[in-house]
Design an enzyme around this catalytic site. Structure first.
Site, PDB file in Angstrom:
ATOM      1  N   HIS A 176       0.837  -1.197   0.017  1.00 57.93           N
ATOM      2  CA  HIS A 176      -0.087  -0.116   0.019  1.00 57.93           C
ATOM      3  C   HIS A 176       0.848   1.203   0.056  1.00 57.93           C
ATOM      4  CE1 HIS A 176      -2.464  -3.266   1.801  1.00 57.93           C
ATOM      5  NE2 HIS A 176      -3.570  -2.405   1.227  1.00 57.93           N
TER       6      HIS A 176
ATOM      7  N   HIS B  23      -2.313  -0.774   7.181  1.00 60.08           N
ATOM      8  CA  HIS B  23      -2.049  -1.072   5.719  1.00 60.08           C
ATOM      9  C   HIS B  23      -0.620  -0.137   5.145  1.00 60.08           C
ATOM     10  CE1 HIS B  23      -5.345   2.011   5.413  1.00 60.08           C
ATOM     11  NE2 HIS B  23      -4.637   2.492   4.486  1.00 60.08           N
TER      12      HIS B  23
ATOM     13  N   GLY C  75      -3.929  -3.013  11.442  1.00 60.29           N
ATOM     14  CA  GLY C  75      -4.556  -3.241  10.356  1.00 60.29           C
ATOM     15  C   GLY C  75      -5.952  -3.678  10.228  1.00 60.29           C
TER      16      GLY C  75
ATOM     17  N   HIS D 140      -3.815   2.869  -3.834  1.00 61.94           N
ATOM     18  CA  HIS D 140      -4.237   2.449  -2.490  1.00 61.94           C
ATOM     19  C   HIS D 140      -3.517   1.152  -2.041  1.00 61.94           C
ATOM     20  CE1 HIS D 140      -6.166   1.115   1.377  1.00 61.94           C
ATOM     21  NE2 HIS D 140      -6.382   0.188   0.813  1.00 61.94           N
TER      22      HIS D 140
ATOM     23  N   SER E 145     -24.057  -6.882  37.389  1.00 64.30           N
ATOM     24  CA  SER E 145     -24.431  -8.232  36.895  1.00 64.30           C
ATOM     25  C   SER E 145     -22.927  -9.056  36.826  1.00 64.30           C
ATOM     26  CB  SER E 145     -25.084  -8.101  35.664  1.00 64.30           C
ATOM     27  OG  SER E 145     -26.216  -7.649  35.614  1.00 64.30           O
TER      28      SER E 145
ATOM     29  N   GLU F 112     -18.744  -2.717  24.068  1.00 59.88           N
ATOM     30  CA  GLU F 112     -17.932  -3.974  24.423  1.00 59.88           C
ATOM     31  C   GLU F 112     -16.754  -3.767  23.514  1.00 59.88           C
ATOM     32  OE1 GLU F 112     -22.367  -4.712  25.503  1.00 59.88           O
ATOM     33  OE2 GLU F 112     -21.270  -3.589  23.629  1.00 59.88           O
TER      34      GLU F 112
ATOM     35  N   PHE G 224     -21.942 -11.325  24.586  1.00 65.45           N
ATOM     36  CA  PHE G 224     -21.581  -9.888  24.104  1.00 65.45           C
ATOM     37  C   PHE G 224     -20.056 -10.127  23.640  1.00 65.45           C
ATOM     38  CE2 PHE G 224     -25.315  -8.079  26.220  1.00 65.45           C
ATOM     39  CZ  PHE G 224     -26.110  -8.229  25.396  1.00 65.45           C
TER      40      PHE G 224
ATOM     41  N   HIS H   1     -29.653 -13.580  24.701  1.00 64.65           N
ATOM     42  CA  HIS H   1     -28.551 -13.537  25.638  1.00 64.65           C
ATOM     43  C   HIS H   1     -27.780 -14.960  25.958  1.00 64.65           C
ATOM     44  CE1 HIS H   1     -30.062  -9.481  25.639  1.00 64.65           C
ATOM     45  NE2 HIS H   1     -29.592  -9.122  26.740  1.00 64.65           N
TER      46      HIS H   1
END
Length: 676
Positions: free
Chosen positions: A50, A90, A139, A281, A401, A428, A454, A490
């Protein structure tokens, strides 16, 4: 083929390029052109790469490295150096050229000539550990920026603890259009703006080109307005005007907010026909275009050749921070917190923590608590947090939790970084990436919590941590259908198998309070990659009578041996181990003797020698029990084994109803054993 947007944009870019190239070639421009020439040469030699991004951002990078970045090429791991992250990974030749020109050992011309070849430190995308000047693996677009937020946060936390005389540095990022399109840029940008991480600065390579063509094909937003809304300071400059870039960087140094600078650049700057197009590119320019580009840049030298006067200017830049580093070393030598600072920055654990945990585990075998393993995790943290000062927690809006906060941990907030707990919000991916940055910076051991399901949002950052062998700890609760009424959205099913399949990831699913404590011990000591503690919502009985050593360290062990020759071996993990123990008792009453093996970590068990594995697994038929998909269990069950678990998604109902509905029960284990 160029897109329509490329054609019209290309004409404007070439006109702008011609005007810039008509200006006198200054010393600074020659330094930047050295980056361009080396990038062209390396990509041409590899025949792939690149070149466009390094050619476009060479001017801005020259200003940064020559006048603003605090570093000393003679000591690339100096603890109080500025961190530089090439989020647009890149464009790796930009970084490799800078490391080479400034004098970093291990990035000589011979290394540049091996760009993108096997075992080369100049890999296709920057790889952490290949050279001291590579702060992280990049990357996957956006992750560099998001990880840099963690680095900048680490600097603030450690400065609050050790003072400005030891910790006073900045974090700089070069990011591209793609980095800002990625959703993680929102999570990271919003968190950094909220926390007012004013020592973070992003230089955005604003070239309006993506692989498909003009960025206008896919986006029409103004990222500066977006980041301003997050609470960032913003600037827009001509990325080829050294004075404008320098003024913007000086502005960033004085800002009370994180700063993003839009550097308007021409991708492939210098290329006579491909500049300003997607053609610059991701492919070599080609011989004729490369030669013409060098001519336009007033660079008449052979490939991989840099004139001595240009080297001299770059080496001066590379040694500019030497005096600052020596002064810092003198301050460190006299600092009252020197020993502790050196300990945490070198990653050494404090004295006494292991003994404290051993005493805690011994108490568990006496009290035999019936707790959810997420609760047992919190109990372990109540011991670990005071014993290991660098342990820094957090959660993605699930603190109550995940049970990741313990007494005595103050929250980190804007302007106050003396705490040890980070409220990441519902981010997250951003949390996992920031945790990587906290760990890479050094001085902290981060852990963060969310629901296990998650982890899907976090996978790219977990994978990058695995690639970099980074010590981060993920507390992943609500680990199965056992979470109950929240239902299949969930309830993790395939997650254990998929994360066990990822190299360098330590997955730990403990069965009771003692195993949970052991899992925390293993995670704390694991410096070869991320550790995942997979924990239950529902309570489990105490199963271990002894806590000597760490049985979980071998991945699997015989929890309860058969009272005679084994009729079968039941292998289970986590909450299902209690079911296996109950089935063993029922079978024994009927004269059928079975052994129960607890297997908290497939990875660790897979590392054991064949003799130990055979002792644990035995020769009798095997039954596997886990409230998840059976993918991967065949390795331990053999060709005739039986798996009791999930074959599809879960459902919404109380946990005990779901276990009965899906056939993950004591009765099912008994019946499977009798079939043998």
């Amino acid at each position: 083929m160029a897109s329509i947007g490329d054609i019209s944009g290309n004409e404007a870019a070439l006109a702008r390029q011609a005007a810039i190239l008509a200006l006198p070639v200054t010393e600074e421009r020659m330094m930047a052109n050295a980056i361009r020439a080396l990038s062209i040469d390396a990509v041409e030699a590899a025949r792939v790469g690149h070149p466009g991004m390094p050619m476009g951002m060479a001017d801005a990078a020259t200003v940064l490295f020559r006048k603003f970045l605090k570093f000393d090429a003679a000591d690339g791991r100096w603890w109080d150096r500025d961190r530089f992250v090439l989020s647009a990974g890149h464009g790796s030749m930009l970084l490799y050229a800078l490391l080479h020109l400034t004098g970093y050992e291990g990035m000589g011309i011979d290394q540049l000539k091996t760009f993108r070849q096997l075992h080369s430190p100049a890999a296709g995308h920057p790889e952490y550990g290949e050279n001291p000047g590579i702060e992280m693996t990049t990357g996957p677009l956006g992750q560099g920026l998001a990880t840099a937020v963690g680095m900048a946060l680490a600097e603030r936390i450690l400065a609050a603890k050790f003072g400005k005389s030891l910790v006073d540095h900045r974090t700089w990022v070069i990011a591209g259009d793609g980095c800002l399109m990625e959703g993680v840029s929102h999570e990271a940008g919003a968190l950094a703006g909220h926390l007012k991480l004013n020592k973070l600065c992003v230089l955005w390579d604003d070239n309006s080109i993506s692989i498909d063509g003009s960025t206008g094909l896919a986006t029409s937003e103004d990222p500066l307005k977006r980041f301003a809304a997050y609470g960032w300071a913003v600037k827009r400059v001509d990325g080829h005007d050294f004075a404008q870039v320098a003024a913007a960087l000086a502005f960033a140094q004085k800002s009370g907010k994180p700063t993003i600078i839009a550097c308007r650049t021409i991708i492939g700057f210098g290329a006579p026909t491909k500049a300003g197009t997607s053609g610059a590119h991701g492919a070599a320019l080609g011989g004729a275009e490369a030669e013409a580009a060098k001519k336009a840049l007033s660079w008449p030298y052979l490939p991989f050749t840099v004139p001595n006067e240009v080297y001299a200017n770059w080496h001066e830049a590379g040694s500019r921070g030497a005096t600052t580093r020596r002064a810092w070393l003198k301050r460190l030598a006299k600092h009252p917190q020197r020993a502790e600072f050196e300990r945490v920055m070198s990653g050494k654990l404090p004295e006494g923590w292991a003994e404290t945990m051993a005493a805690y585990k011994s108490g568990l075998t006496e009290s035999k608590p019936k707790l959810a393993t997420r609760q047992s995790s919190q109990k372990a943290l109540e011991v670990l947090v005071p014993a290991i000062p660098e342990l820094t927690g957090g959660s993605a809006d699930l603190t109550g939790s995940n049970l990741t906060l313990v007494k005595g941990m103050a929250g980190i907030e804007p302007g106050n970084f003396a705490g040890r707990y980070i409220y990441y919000g519902v981010r997250e991916f951003g949390m996992a990436a920031a945790m990587n940055g906290l760990a890479l910076h050094g001085g902290l051991i981060p852990y963060g919590g969310t629901f296990f399901v998650f982890s899907d949002y976090m996978r790219p950052a977990i994978r990058l941590a695995a690639l970099m062998h980074t010590r981060v700890i993920h507390v992943l609760t609500h680990d199965s259908i056992g979470l109950g009424e929240d239902g299949p959205t969930h309830q993790p099913i395939e997650h254990l198998a998929s994360l066990r399949a990822m190299p360098n990831v330590l997955v730990l699913r403990p069965a009771d309070a003692v195993e949970t404590a052991e899992a925390w011990e293993l995670a704390i000591k694991n410096t070869t990659g991320p550790s995942l503690l997979v924990l239950s919502r529902q309570a489990v009985p105490a199963l271990r009578d002894t806590a000597n050593g760490n049985k979980s360290a071998r991945g699997a062990y015989v929890l309860a041996e058969a009272e005679g020759p084994r009729a079968a071996t039941i292998i289970a993990t986590g909450t299902e181990v209690a079911l296996a123990i109950a089935a063993r008792k029922t079978l024994a009453a009927e004269g059928i003797q079975v052994a129960v093996v607890s297997a908290p970590s497939f990875e660790l068990f897979g590392r054991q020698d064949a003799t130990y594995q055979s002792e644990v697994l035995g020769t009798a038929p095997r039954i596997g029990v886990e409230a998840a998909t059976g993918f991967g269990w065949e390795r331990w069950l053999g060709p005739n084994g039986v798996f009791i678990g999930m074959t599809g998604f879960g459902a919404s109902a109380p946990a005990e109803v779901l276990y009965e509905h899906f056939g993950i029960t004591e009765a099912a284990i008994v019946a499977a054993t009798k079939q043998f």
